[in-house]
Design an enzyme around this catalytic site. Structure first.
Site, PDB file in Angstrom:
ATOM      1  CG  ASN A 178      19.417  16.337 -69.208  1.00  0.00           C
ATOM      2  OD1 ASN A 178      19.602  17.569 -68.720  1.00  0.00           O
ATOM      3  ND2 ASN A 178      18.348  15.556 -68.440  1.00  0.00           N
ATOM      4  CG  MET A 236      18.386   5.745 -65.175  1.00  0.00           C
ATOM      5  SD  MET A 236      18.326   7.245 -64.176  1.00  0.00           S
ATOM      6  CE  MET A 236      17.045   8.212 -64.951  1.00  0.00           C
ATOM      7  CB  ILE A 247      25.378   3.066 -58.858  1.00  0.00           C
ATOM      8  CG1 ILE A 247      24.411   3.951 -58.443  1.00  0.00           C
ATOM      9  CG2 ILE A 247      26.993   3.358 -57.990  1.00  0.00           C
ATOM     10  CD1 ILE A 247      24.034   3.800 -57.041  1.00  0.00           C
ATOM     11  CG  LEU A 248      29.522   4.478 -63.814  1.00  0.00           C
ATOM     12  CD1 LEU A 248      29.805   5.950 -64.102  1.00  0.00           C
ATOM     13  CD2 LEU A 248      29.845   3.426 -64.705  1.00  0.00           C
ATOM     14  CG  ASN A 259      25.099  12.383 -62.495  1.00  0.00           C
ATOM     15  OD1 ASN A 259      24.265  12.058 -63.452  1.00  0.00           O
ATOM     16  ND2 ASN A 259      24.267  12.623 -61.368  1.00  0.00           N
ATOM     17  CG  HIS A 271      20.582  14.096 -58.462  1.00  0.00           C
ATOM     18  ND1 HIS A 271      20.192  12.872 -58.716  1.00  0.00           N
ATOM     19  CD2 HIS A 271      19.908  14.550 -57.595  1.00  0.00           C
ATOM     20  CE1 HIS A 271      19.319  12.505 -57.590  1.00  0.00           C
ATOM     21  NE2 HIS A 271      19.144  13.633 -57.117  1.00  0.00           N
ATOM     22  CD  GLU A 330       9.375  22.948 -70.272  1.00  0.00           C
ATOM     23  OE1 GLU A 330       8.670  21.915 -70.955  1.00  0.00           O
ATOM     24  OE2 GLU A 330       8.982  23.612 -69.369  1.00  0.00           O
ATOM     25  CB  ALA A 345      16.973  23.508 -63.488  1.00  0.00           C
ATOM     26  CD  GLU A 346      17.033  17.586 -65.219  1.00  0.00           C
ATOM     27  OE1 GLU A 346      17.573  16.706 -65.969  1.00  0.00           O
ATOM     28  OE2 GLU A 346      16.235  17.166 -64.516  1.00  0.00           O
TER      29      GLU A 346
HETATM   30  C1  GAR Z   1      16.713  13.586 -66.018  1.00  0.00           C
HETATM   31  O1  GAR Z   1      15.919  14.362 -65.196  1.00  0.00           O
HETATM   32  C2  GAR Z   1      17.930  13.436 -65.264  1.00  0.00           C
HETATM   33  O2  GAR Z   1      18.330  14.665 -64.429  1.00  0.00           O
HETATM   34  C3  GAR Z   1      17.610  12.297 -64.288  1.00  0.00           C
HETATM   35  O3  GAR Z   1      16.886  11.373 -65.074  1.00  0.00           O
HETATM   36  C4  GAR Z   1      16.363  12.118 -66.141  1.00  0.00           C
HETATM   37  C5  GAR Z   1      16.828  11.606 -67.441  1.00  0.00           C
HETATM   38  O4  GAR Z   1      16.082  12.421 -68.663  1.00  0.00           O
HETATM   39  N1  GAR Z   1      18.782  11.351 -63.784  1.00  0.00           N
HETATM   40  C6  GAR Z   1      18.999  11.053 -62.651  1.00  0.00           C
HETATM   41  O5  GAR Z   1      18.086  10.838 -61.680  1.00  0.00           O
HETATM   42  C7  GAR Z   1      20.148  10.231 -62.139  1.00  0.00           C
HETATM   43  N2  GAR Z   1      20.187  10.138 -60.741  1.00  0.00           N
HETATM   44  P1  GAR Z   1      16.725  12.301 -70.122  1.00  0.00           P
HETATM   45  O6  GAR Z   1      16.836  10.981 -70.435  1.00  0.00           O
HETATM   46  O7  GAR Z   1      15.483  12.732 -71.034  1.00  0.00           O
HETATM   47  O8  GAR Z   1      17.689  13.205 -70.382  1.00  0.00           O
END
Ligand code: GAR
Length: 206
Positions: free
Chosen positions: A16, A93, A95-96, A110, A112, A180, A182-183
């Site tokens: 991301n 990963m 929690i703040l 964030n 998710h 791919e 969405a994120e």
């Molecule tokens: C991603 O899928 C993100 O959405 C998820 O961890 C992955 C990190 O991948 N985040 C969470 O689960 C937060 N609660 P990346 O390091 O390749 O971006």
């Protein structure tokens, strides 16, 4: 107009973060500028991605900072020293605390990997989210970008994108498709939207 100064918080592979770096290079992220990457894991590949892109990269671990309060104090110092306007949690990963999130109210977002309010909150992160979605049998999942407040995954939603679950999906194939389809698209889009909004607000205050 000045660009919003962005810090990205990471813990792992950083795909991301890479999507944000690519969006900046392509000019689709232009109201904000990636200034700092902070990892709470020393071996996160995301740190390497930051260095390759010429972005300052720091590691701050809870252990080295003497616990959560020390970690957040060091993080706050790093962010404030660089005048960071927007904090993006991209696979972060941890929690703040409410103290931290209220300090940067409206300035933390964030990504998710589900359609909030499904499969979110404490304990739902990374592959676990996709395992839970498959276990439940949902036919559509997706990703959400939201503001961060004191409730895990509880802040106001900025963007969402649905993704179909296919027969035979494993947590890994589903995770990849959600990234791919969405994120990697909605995180840079939300970063641009919020950066533009923050800069507009700054101009109005002037
Ligand atoms: C991603 O899928 C993100 O959405 C998820 O961890 C992955 C990190 O991948 N985040 C969470 O689960 C937060 N609660 P990346 O390091 O390749 O971006």
């Amino acid at each position: 107009m000045n660009k919003a100064k962005i810090a990205v918080l990471v813990s792992g592979g950083g795909t991301n973060l890479q999507a944000l770096i690519d969006a900046q290079a392509a000019g689709t992220l232009h109201s904000g500028e990636l200034r700092l990457v902070v990892s709470n894991k020393a071996d996160a590949f995301a740190l390497e991605r930051a260095r390759r892109a010429g972005i300052e990269a720091l590691t701050l671990t809870r252990a080295a900072c003497g616990g959560q309060a020390g970690f957040e104090a060091a993080l706050t110092e790093a962010l404030d020293a660089r005048g960071i306007d927007l904090i993006i949690l991209a696979g972060f990963m941890s929690i703040l605390s409410a103290d931290f999130t209220s300090r940067y109210d409206g300035r933390i977002i964030n990504i998710h990997p589900s359609l909030i309010p499904s499969f979110c909150g404490k304990g739902y992160y990374g592959l676990k989210v996709h395992e839970a979605a498959l276990q439940y049998g949902v036919k559509v999942t997706g990703a959400t970008v939201h503001y961060v407040n004191e409730i895990p995954d509880g802040g106001k939603i900025i963007l969402q994108e649905p993704v179909r679950v296919l027969p035979g999906d494993t947590p890994e194939t589903l995770q990849r498709r959600v990234m791919e389809q969405a994120e990697w698209r909605i995180l840079p889009e939300a970063a641009e939207l919020v950066s533009a909004q923050l800069q507009k607000n700054k101009e109005t205050v002037k």
